[in-house]
Design a protein around this motif. Structure first.
Motif, PDB file in Angstrom:
ATOM      1  N   ARG A 110       0.830  -1.226   0.000  1.00 16.18           N
ATOM      2  CA  ARG A 110       0.000   0.000   0.000  1.00 16.18           C
ATOM      3  C   ARG A 110       0.858   1.268   0.000  1.00 16.18           C
ATOM      4  O   ARG A 110       0.585   2.158  -0.814  1.00 16.18           O
ATOM      5  N   PRO A 111       1.877   1.373   0.844  1.00 14.63           N
ATOM      6  CA  PRO A 111       2.722   2.568   0.699  1.00 14.63           C
ATOM      7  C   PRO A 111       3.416   2.623  -0.661  1.00 14.63           C
ATOM      8  O   PRO A 111       3.651   3.707  -1.200  1.00 14.63           O
ATOM      9  N   ARG A 112       3.727   1.481  -1.233  1.00 20.50           N
ATOM     10  CA  ARG A 112       4.297   1.482  -2.598  1.00 20.50           C
ATOM     11  C   ARG A 112       3.278   2.065  -3.580  1.00 20.50           C
ATOM     12  O   ARG A 112       3.612   2.896  -4.425  1.00 20.50           O
ATOM     13  N   ALA A 113       2.012   1.620  -3.446  1.00 26.41           N
ATOM     14  CA  ALA A 113       0.966   2.124  -4.352  1.00 26.41           C
ATOM     15  C   ALA A 113       0.794   3.634  -4.173  1.00 26.41           C
ATOM     16  O   ALA A 113       0.583   4.364  -5.146  1.00 26.41           O
ATOM     17  N   ILE A 114       0.914   4.103  -2.932  1.00 23.82           N
ATOM     18  CA  ILE A 114       0.795   5.550  -2.671  1.00 23.82           C
ATOM     19  C   ILE A 114       1.957   6.279  -3.349  1.00 23.82           C
ATOM     20  O   ILE A 114       1.757   7.257  -4.072  1.00 23.82           O
ATOM     21  N   LYS A 115       3.181   5.768  -3.152  1.00 22.24           N
ATOM     22  CA  LYS A 115       4.353   6.448  -3.729  1.00 22.24           C
ATOM     23  C   LYS A 115       4.355   6.385  -5.260  1.00 22.24           C
ATOM     24  O   LYS A 115       4.856   7.290  -5.918  1.00 22.24           O
ATOM     25  N   ARG A 116       3.809   5.312  -5.828  1.00 24.86           N
ATOM     26  CA  ARG A 116       3.789   5.198  -7.293  1.00 24.86           C
ATOM     27  C   ARG A 116       2.587   5.903  -7.913  1.00 24.86           C
ATOM     28  O   ARG A 116       2.435   5.904  -9.129  1.00 24.86           O
ATOM     29  N   GLY A 117       1.703   6.420  -7.045  1.00 21.79           N
ATOM     30  CA  GLY A 117       0.550   7.158  -7.557  1.00 21.79           C
ATOM     31  C   GLY A 117      -0.624   6.276  -7.959  1.00 21.79           C
ATOM     32  O   GLY A 117      -1.575   6.746  -8.587  1.00 21.79           O
ATOM     33  N   PHE A 118      -0.600   4.979  -7.582  1.00 21.23           N
ATOM     34  CA  PHE A 118      -1.738   4.095  -7.884  1.00 21.23           C
ATOM     35  C   PHE A 118      -2.852   4.274  -6.863  1.00 21.23           C
ATOM     36  O   PHE A 118      -3.989   3.855  -7.076  1.00 21.23           O
ATOM     37  N   MET A 119      -2.491   4.836  -5.693  1.00 19.40           N
ATOM     38  CA  MET A 119      -3.461   4.972  -4.606  1.00 19.40           C
ATOM     39  C   MET A 119      -3.250   6.351  -3.981  1.00 19.40           C
ATOM     40  O   MET A 119      -2.099   6.780  -3.826  1.00 19.40           O
ATOM     41  N   LYS A 120      -4.359   7.012  -3.643  1.00 21.30           N
ATOM     42  CA  LYS A 120      -4.218   8.338  -3.021  1.00 21.30           C
ATOM     43  C   LYS A 120      -4.486   8.200  -1.525  1.00 21.30           C
ATOM     44  O   LYS A 120      -5.440   7.533  -1.125  1.00 21.30           O
ATOM     45  N   THR A 156      12.474 -22.063   0.366  1.00 24.42           N
ATOM     46  CA  THR A 156      11.116 -22.608   0.211  1.00 24.42           C
ATOM     47  C   THR A 156      10.208 -21.511  -0.346  1.00 24.42           C
ATOM     48  O   THR A 156      10.615 -20.348  -0.444  1.00 24.42           O
ATOM     49  N   VAL A 157       8.977 -21.905  -0.628  1.00 26.50           N
ATOM     50  CA  VAL A 157       8.031 -20.893  -1.114  1.00 26.50           C
ATOM     51  C   VAL A 157       7.724 -19.842  -0.037  1.00 26.50           C
ATOM     52  O   VAL A 157       7.239 -18.757  -0.368  1.00 26.50           O
ATOM     53  N   ALA A 158       8.027 -20.138   1.230  1.00 25.21           N
ATOM     54  CA  ALA A 158       7.881 -19.099   2.268  1.00 25.21           C
ATOM     55  C   ALA A 158       8.832 -17.947   1.962  1.00 25.21           C
ATOM     56  O   ALA A 158       8.453 -16.771   2.059  1.00 25.21           O
ATOM     57  N   ASP A 159      10.076 -18.283   1.575  1.00 23.60           N
ATOM     58  CA  ASP A 159      11.024 -17.228   1.204  1.00 23.60           C
ATOM     59  C   ASP A 159      10.500 -16.445   0.002  1.00 23.60           C
ATOM     60  O   ASP A 159      10.636 -15.221  -0.056  1.00 23.60           O
ATOM     61  N   VAL A 160       9.922 -17.153  -0.963  1.00 22.68           N
ATOM     62  CA  VAL A 160       9.430 -16.462  -2.171  1.00 22.68           C
ATOM     63  C   VAL A 160       8.305 -15.499  -1.804  1.00 22.68           C
ATOM     64  O   VAL A 160       8.287 -14.346  -2.254  1.00 22.68           O
ATOM     65  N   GLY A 161       7.369 -15.963  -0.955  1.00 25.63           N
ATOM     66  CA  GLY A 161       6.256 -15.098  -0.561  1.00 25.63           C
ATOM     67  C   GLY A 161       6.752 -13.851   0.158  1.00 25.63           C
ATOM     68  O   GLY A 161       6.309 -12.732  -0.133  1.00 25.63           O
ATOM     69  N   VAL A 162       7.678 -14.037   1.069  1.00 29.00           N
ATOM     70  CA  VAL A 162       8.172 -12.890   1.849  1.00 29.00           C
ATOM     71  C   VAL A 162       9.075 -12.014   0.976  1.00 29.00           C
ATOM     72  O   VAL A 162       8.983 -10.779   1.021  1.00 29.00           O
ATOM     73  N   TYR A 163       9.916 -12.655   0.168  1.00 30.77           N
ATOM     74  CA  TYR A 163      10.798 -11.871  -0.734  1.00 30.77           C
ATOM     75  C   TYR A 163       9.950 -11.000  -1.674  1.00 30.77           C
ATOM     76  O   TYR A 163      10.302  -9.855  -1.958  1.00 30.77           O
ATOM     77  N   GLY A 164       8.843 -11.568  -2.132  1.00 30.58           N
ATOM     78  CA  GLY A 164       7.967 -10.847  -3.065  1.00 30.58           C
ATOM     79  C   GLY A 164       7.293  -9.637  -2.427  1.00 30.58           C
ATOM     80  O   GLY A 164       6.703  -8.817  -3.135  1.00 30.58           O
ATOM     81  N   ASP A 165       7.366  -9.509  -1.133  1.00 34.95           N
ATOM     82  CA  ASP A 165       6.937  -8.269  -0.450  1.00 34.95           C
ATOM     83  C   ASP A 165       8.143  -7.333  -0.280  1.00 34.95           C
ATOM     84  O   ASP A 165       8.111  -6.180  -0.697  1.00 34.95           O
ATOM     85  N   VAL A 166       9.194  -7.890   0.336  1.00 30.40           N
ATOM     86  CA  VAL A 166      10.334  -7.051   0.738  1.00 30.40           C
ATOM     87  C   VAL A 166      11.026  -6.424  -0.476  1.00 30.40           C
ATOM     88  O   VAL A 166      11.552  -5.311  -0.396  1.00 30.40           O
ATOM     89  N   HIS A 167      10.990  -7.132  -1.588  1.00 25.40           N
ATOM     90  CA  HIS A 167      11.582  -6.650  -2.846  1.00 25.40           C
ATOM     91  C   HIS A 167      11.068  -5.245  -3.218  1.00 25.40           C
ATOM     92  O   HIS A 167      11.757  -4.495  -3.893  1.00 25.40           O
ATOM     93  N   TYR A 168       9.837  -4.925  -2.802  1.00 29.89           N
ATOM     94  CA  TYR A 168       9.225  -3.651  -3.185  1.00 29.89           C
ATOM     95  C   TYR A 168       9.391  -2.561  -2.128  1.00 29.89           C
ATOM     96  O   TYR A 168       8.824  -1.470  -2.273  1.00 29.89           O
ATOM     97  N   ALA A 169      10.165  -2.845  -1.067  1.00 25.36           N
ATOM     98  CA  ALA A 169      10.325  -1.856   0.010  1.00 25.36           C
ATOM     99  C   ALA A 169      10.897  -0.551  -0.546  1.00 25.36           C
ATOM    100  O   ALA A 169      10.449   0.532  -0.170  1.00 25.36           O
ATOM    101  N   GLY A 170      11.871  -0.650  -1.432  1.00 28.75           N
ATOM    102  CA  GLY A 170      12.485   0.556  -2.000  1.00 28.75           C
ATOM    103  C   GLY A 170      11.454   1.424  -2.708  1.00 28.75           C
ATOM    104  O   GLY A 170      11.429   2.645  -2.519  1.00 28.75           O
ATOM    105  N   GLU A 171      10.563   0.793  -3.490  1.00 30.72           N
ATOM    106  CA  GLU A 171       9.534   1.569  -4.202  1.00 30.72           C
ATOM    107  C   GLU A 171       8.532   2.184  -3.219  1.00 30.72           C
ATOM    108  O   GLU A 171       7.860   3.156  -3.544  1.00 30.72           O
TER     109      GLU A 171
END
Ligand SMILES: N[C@@H](CCC(=O)N[C@@H](CS)C(=O)NCC(=O)O)C(=O)O
Length: 208
Positions: A110-120, A156-171
């Motif tokens: 959600r903060p990524r969406a705010i910063k990218r302008g997808f969400m106000k 494991t897929v647990a790493d993939v699920g969590v990585y797929g969130d953390v990967h977007y922290a910068g954005e």
């Protein structure tokens, strides 16, 4: 046997999770671009694939599956890879996936969406999400001080699920500098055979 078909959009974190898991498992897939801006995810044809009107969806033969966590678990079960080696490890994989859905994904996406302008949203709302993301990141960083991967001794897929969130922290403009263990773990994932960034795993148009 026909190829699995991933439906999604390249900007979507949950779609990346599904694509990354298949890349790490060495599984080829066909891809259908779902144009969210044009409302393609709310069209009747797409709602037959994903009744929630969201991406991703995975079509695997007769099975039409949505929710990225469920897709990850399906892939792990189907290919006998990255699902945990024992019943206890499998339970822990599920636990991490439920946790990331609850504590991490919304507070980074959600903060990524705010910063990218997808969400106000007001700045106070942005800050509330970032505060909750940092609470979750502290927990994650503490766990990753103890193990190279989240469950057992390999990815494991647990790493993939969590990585797929953390990967977007910068954005999302969330600073990962205080989290040395998370950064080390991300580096280990990014060195795995088959790893691809989201721009490389998700096409921008349909792919056979
Ligand atoms: N919990 C779902 C979340 C899926 C999700 O939020 N998808 C977004 C794109 S990243 C979407 O389809 N948004 C459009 C909508 O909800 O109408 C998952 O992990 O698959």
């Amino acid at each position: 046997m026909s190829k699995m078909v991933l439906h999604g959009i390249w900007l979507s974190g949950p779609t990346y999770k599904a694509g990354l898991a298949m890349a790490l498992m060495g599984q080829d897939f066909a891809y259908k671009h779902v144009d969210l801006r044009a409302g393609a995810h709310k069209e009747p044809g797409y709602l037959e694939i994903n009744r929630y009107g969201q991406v991703p969806a995975l079509v695997d033969g007769n099975l039409k599956l949505c929710q990225s966590g469920s897709i990850l678990l399906h892939l792990a079960e189907k290919f006998g890879k990255m699902g945990g080696k024992t019943p206890d490890e499998k339970a822990r994989v599920r636990e991490w996936l439920f946790w990331e859905y609850d504590r991490l994904a919304p507070n980074i996406y959600r903060p990524r969406a705010i910063k990218r302008g997808f969400m106000k949203a007001e700045d106070s709302v942005y800050k509330m999400y970032v505060g909750m993301a940092n609470d979750a990141l502290k927990v994650l960083d503490g766990e990753l001080a103890k193990h190279p991967f989240l469950v057992g001794d390999s990815v494991t897929v647990a790493d993939v699920g969590v990585y797929g969130d953390v990967h977007y922290a910068g954005e999302a403009e969330i600073d990962l500098a205080p989290y040395a263990n998370i950064k080390g773990w991300m580096g280990r994932i990014e060195k795995l055979a088959g790893f691809k960034k989201y721009e490389d795993v998700l096409p921008k148009q349909d792919a056979a």
